[in-house]
Enzyme design. Sequence first.
Site, PDB file in Angstrom:
ATOM      1  N   LYS A 134       0.863  -1.180   0.000  1.00 20.12           N
ATOM      2  CA  LYS A 134       0.000   0.000   0.000  1.00 20.12           C
ATOM      3  C   LYS A 134       0.899   1.229   0.000  1.00 20.12           C
ATOM      4  CE  LYS A 134      -4.438  -1.321   0.625  1.00 20.12           C
ATOM      5  NZ  LYS A 134      -5.547  -0.868  -0.242  1.00 20.12           N
ATOM      6  N   ASP A 162      -0.656  -0.129  -4.578  1.00 16.28           N
ATOM      7  CA  ASP A 162      -1.999   0.456  -4.569  1.00 16.28           C
ATOM      8  C   ASP A 162      -1.948   1.825  -3.911  1.00 16.28           C
ATOM      9  OD1 ASP A 162      -4.664   1.017  -4.601  1.00 16.28           O
ATOM     10  OD2 ASP A 162      -5.276  -0.601  -3.258  1.00 16.28           O
ATOM     11  N   GLU A 191      -1.915   0.580  -8.764  1.00 18.39           N
ATOM     12  CA  GLU A 191      -3.355   0.875  -8.879  1.00 18.39           C
ATOM     13  C   GLU A 191      -3.612   2.358  -8.669  1.00 18.39           C
ATOM     14  OE1 GLU A 191      -5.715  -1.682  -6.312  1.00 18.39           O
ATOM     15  OE2 GLU A 191      -4.217  -3.285  -6.541  1.00 18.39           O
ATOM     16  N   ASP A 214      -8.786   0.392 -10.605  1.00 23.13           N
ATOM     17  CA  ASP A 214      -9.462  -0.223  -9.457  1.00 23.13           C
ATOM     18  C   ASP A 214     -10.758   0.537  -9.202  1.00 23.13           C
ATOM     19  OD1 ASP A 214     -10.316  -1.214  -7.029  1.00 23.13           O
ATOM     20  OD2 ASP A 214      -8.566  -0.617  -5.895  1.00 23.13           O
ATOM     21  N   LYS A 236     -13.213  -6.085  -7.379  1.00 18.07           N
ATOM     22  CA  LYS A 236     -13.603  -6.357  -5.991  1.00 18.07           C
ATOM     23  C   LYS A 236     -15.108  -6.630  -5.992  1.00 18.07           C
ATOM     24  CE  LYS A 236      -9.840  -3.689  -4.035  1.00 18.07           C
ATOM     25  NZ  LYS A 236      -9.351  -2.385  -3.617  1.00 18.07           N
TER      26      LYS A 236
END
Length: 323
Positions: A134, A162, A191, A214, A236
């Site tokens: 992250k 991300d 992302e 995303d 997701k």
Amino acid sequence: MRNAAVYRYSLPMDAGVVLRNQRLKTRDGVLIHLQQGEQEGWGEIAPLPEFSQETLAQAEQDTLSWVQSWQAGVLPPDSLLPSVAFGTSCALAELEQRLPLQADYRKAPLCTGDPDELFAVLTALPGEKVAKVKVGLYEAVRDGMIVNVLLEALPDLRLRLDANRSWTRAKADGFAKYVDPALRERIAFLEEPCKTRNESRDFAQATGIAIAWDESVREPDFVVEAEPGVAAIVIKPTLVGSLDRCHALVEQAHAAGLTAVISSSIESSLGLTQLARMAHWLTPATLPGLDTLDLMQAQLLRGWPDSTLPLLDRQALECVWHS
């Protein structure tokens, strides 16, 4: 004869789980259980605070309407609320034995904590070494330095990053400046680095760091297409919708030459095991992004292989409605 039940669950989270602007102390959701003859199916409906468009109260109300229609012999259309569409479609797919049992329980580990422990974990990864970091939570320069160190130390590692649209273009460039150009091709994708799609596209072109969509995948104007610098889309299901919707996105991505990654929205172990089955079925060549179970203090109904977290059974659920 059709029977159905709707349950609420609440699982304690590990301290320190923060989603955008709020600390998540419990993961709350609704489970549905459908039965017809000898067959049964479970589904999880768990809007993710700060990310889902619907609240849990709205999702529960919609779930009750859907289940009552189904129990009365009517097949309702997919809900307009993504979490409900996903959970109800999973329950139906299990009931009708359309969701294969084989699962992909590999995880791209989320890199957090002590760097020395991290190196040990990553070095021990079997097969293809893929991990996730992250970025965007701290200074962009710090993120760039950490990514560079990981790639330099482990020559067979590929990283998924991300940023959740957290950077201005200038900050994104600051990140890239600290990643050796020779190592950038081992960033599988980053992302949504920037606040807008066009800024992210420009960043990819300028730096040679591949990006993935995303948040964009869930926006009404999004179209899956091949674009320079775009490597993947992240799906997701709790935020996207039904199994059919996810399946269509995977097929569109593959047709465009893009990687499709099935990823979690911090579902319980029940939902995560269903995502692992989806991944094995729809994206067998791609490691799914499912390393979120350890954010919780317990599992629910179905355990994840090798997890040492306690497994709660149906007694831990609050029954809201049953027929």
